[in-house]
Motif scaffolding. Structure first.
Motif, mmCIF file in Angstrom:
data_model
loop_
_atom_site.group_PDB
_atom_site.id
_atom_site.type_symbol
_atom_site.label_atom_id
_atom_site.label_comp_id
_atom_site.label_asym_id
_atom_site.label_seq_id
_atom_site.Cartn_x
_atom_site.Cartn_y
_atom_site.Cartn_z
ATOM 1 N N GLY A 155 0.861 -1.365 0.068
ATOM 2 C CA GLY A 155 0.191 -0.013 -0.107
ATOM 3 C C GLY A 155 0.737 1.084 -0.005
ATOM 4 N N ALA A 156 2.164 1.173 0.249
ATOM 5 C CA ALA A 156 3.046 2.512 0.493
ATOM 6 C C ALA A 156 3.388 2.621 -1.132
ATOM 7 N N LEU A 157 3.279 1.698 -1.880
ATOM 8 C CA LEU A 157 3.797 2.004 -3.228
ATOM 9 C C LEU A 157 2.657 1.953 -4.455
ATOM 10 N N SER A 158 1.333 1.594 -3.991
ATOM 11 C CA SER A 158 0.275 1.522 -4.825
ATOM 12 C C SER A 158 -1.139 1.834 -4.198
ATOM 13 N N GLY A 159 -2.019 2.369 -5.023
ATOM 14 C CA GLY A 159 -3.290 2.492 -4.475
ATOM 15 C C GLY A 159 -4.245 1.060 -4.558
ATOM 16 N N THR A 160 -3.401 0.243 -4.983
ATOM 17 C CA THR A 160 -4.143 -0.932 -5.139
ATOM 18 C C THR A 160 -4.862 -1.689 -3.930
ATOM 19 N N TYR A 161 -4.079 -1.652 -2.764
ATOM 20 C CA TYR A 161 -4.750 -1.989 -1.364
ATOM 21 C C TYR A 161 -6.062 -1.259 -1.085
ATOM 22 N N ASN A 162 -5.843 0.098 -1.008
ATOM 23 C CA ASN A 162 -6.865 0.868 -0.884
ATOM 24 C C ASN A 162 -8.262 0.416 -1.564
ATOM 25 N N ALA A 163 -7.978 0.329 -2.873
ATOM 26 C CA ALA A 163 -9.315 0.057 -3.876
ATOM 27 C C ALA A 163 -9.698 -1.460 -3.299
ATOM 28 N N ALA A 164 -8.972 -2.223 -3.340
ATOM 29 C CA ALA A 164 -9.177 -3.729 -2.644
ATOM 30 C C ALA A 164 -10.231 -3.345 -1.380
ATOM 31 N N LYS A 165 -9.450 -2.616 -0.491
ATOM 32 C CA LYS A 165 -10.408 -2.489 0.862
ATOM 33 C C LYS A 165 -11.794 -1.958 0.645
ATOM 34 N N THR A 166 -11.691 -0.691 -0.130
ATOM 35 C CA THR A 166 -13.138 0.140 -0.443
ATOM 36 C C THR A 166 -14.044 -0.894 -1.013
ATOM 37 N N ALA A 167 -13.703 -1.606 -1.883
ATOM 38 C CA ALA A 167 -14.393 -2.772 -2.605
ATOM 39 C C ALA A 167 -14.890 -3.844 -1.595
#
Length: 281
Positions: free
Chosen positions: A84-96
């Motif tokens: 998550g420190a390098l990409s917004g992928t984690y936050n997008a997955a968490k929101t979903a």
């Protein structure tokens, strides 16, 4: 009940044998073309194109809608993402995940931020599949998965950090050091999921020595080792041989990087993920 494992494409896999698994792709783009890192990607075509392209290239993480599509139909979902420190992928997955649980009463979603990429993402996804086969509960898998991830690390040696620097993942000072006068940079992921340089090596011999010495410093014993490479089978085989001579790995898995990891590792890059005795994260 459907129990599903989902990972972003940095895991470099499109399936896990015996598991309900989905891969969610990131995009690799220039101002002229885009490549989706999915099972249809022609890696050679992408790398050849990028090598000949003289403009800016960049990556984009999947949005919540892509994650929701991957979640659809499952009751218990375990998601594994790159740092998550390098990409917004984690936050997008968490929101979903929050949206999915709200819309589908009784479902459960847990998102793991590996604070890493490549081999560590794959290692955790495959370990989660083992827990599911063993019949462990959702809560047990979440706890065991977090503990497992805290006992894995990564080291990687790259001939170029150009794409990392262009996308703001490392400083241009670090990028400039790689490739100058045969120098290669050995780096690792910090406990917070950021990239840290640990050694500057000259030539293959220096890289191999740095891998071994840093594994020793990390108190590696005999756990699993995953080695991913971007068109560098020669160095990978030498590294595997040295690991077998110096240590007693329970397993060594060797494979080629796919789209996203190839974009950042660039040709010649080697990434090594491993299980360590000490709690790192």
């Amino acid at each position: 009940m459907i129990r599903r494992i989902i990972a972003d494409c940095s895991a470099d896999i499109t399936q896990i044998e015996g598991a309900d698994f989905r891969s969610v792709p990131l995009m690799i783009s220039t101002e002229e073309r885009s490549f989706s890192d999915d099972e249809k990607l022609d890696l050679n075509e992408m790398l050849d194109y990028l090598a000949s392209y003289h403009g800016r290239s960049f990556t984009a993480c999947p949005g919540p809608d892509q994650w929701l599509n991957a979640y659809e139909g499952a009751d218990e979902i375990f998601v594994v993402t790159l740092s998550g420190a390098l990409s917004g992928t984690y936050n997008a997955a968490k929101t979903a995940g929050d949206m999915y649980m709200e819309e589908h009463h009784g479902t459960k979603v847990h998102v793991f931020d590996t604070r890493s990429a490549g081999p560590e993402v794959r290692m955790l996804a495959e370990r989660l599949a083992e827990y599911i086969r063993e019949g462990k509960s959702f809560e047990e898998i979440c706890r065991l998965g977090a503990d497992y991830n805290s006992h894995t690390r990564i080291f990687f040696a790259l001939e170029s950090f150009h794409n990392f620097a262009e996308n703001g993942r490392v400083s241009k000072v670090v990028a400039a050091a790689a490739g100058m006068l045969g120098i290669r940079v050995l780096a690792t992921g910090s406990s917070e999921g950021e990239i840290e340089t640990v050694a500057k090596c000259r030539g293959e011999a220096g890289v191999l020595k740095a891998f071994i010495s840093n594994l020793e410093k990390a108190l590696y014993r005999n756990g699993r080792i995953y080695i991913a490479h971007c068109f560098n089978e020669g160095l990978t085989e030498k590294l595997k041989k040295m690991l077998l001579e110096r240590f007693d790995p329970s397993e060594i898995v060797v494979y080629e990087t796919r789209g996203l990891c190839s974009f950042y590792a660039e040709k010649g890059g080697v990434l090594l993920g491993f299980e360590c005795a000490e709690n790192f994260k």
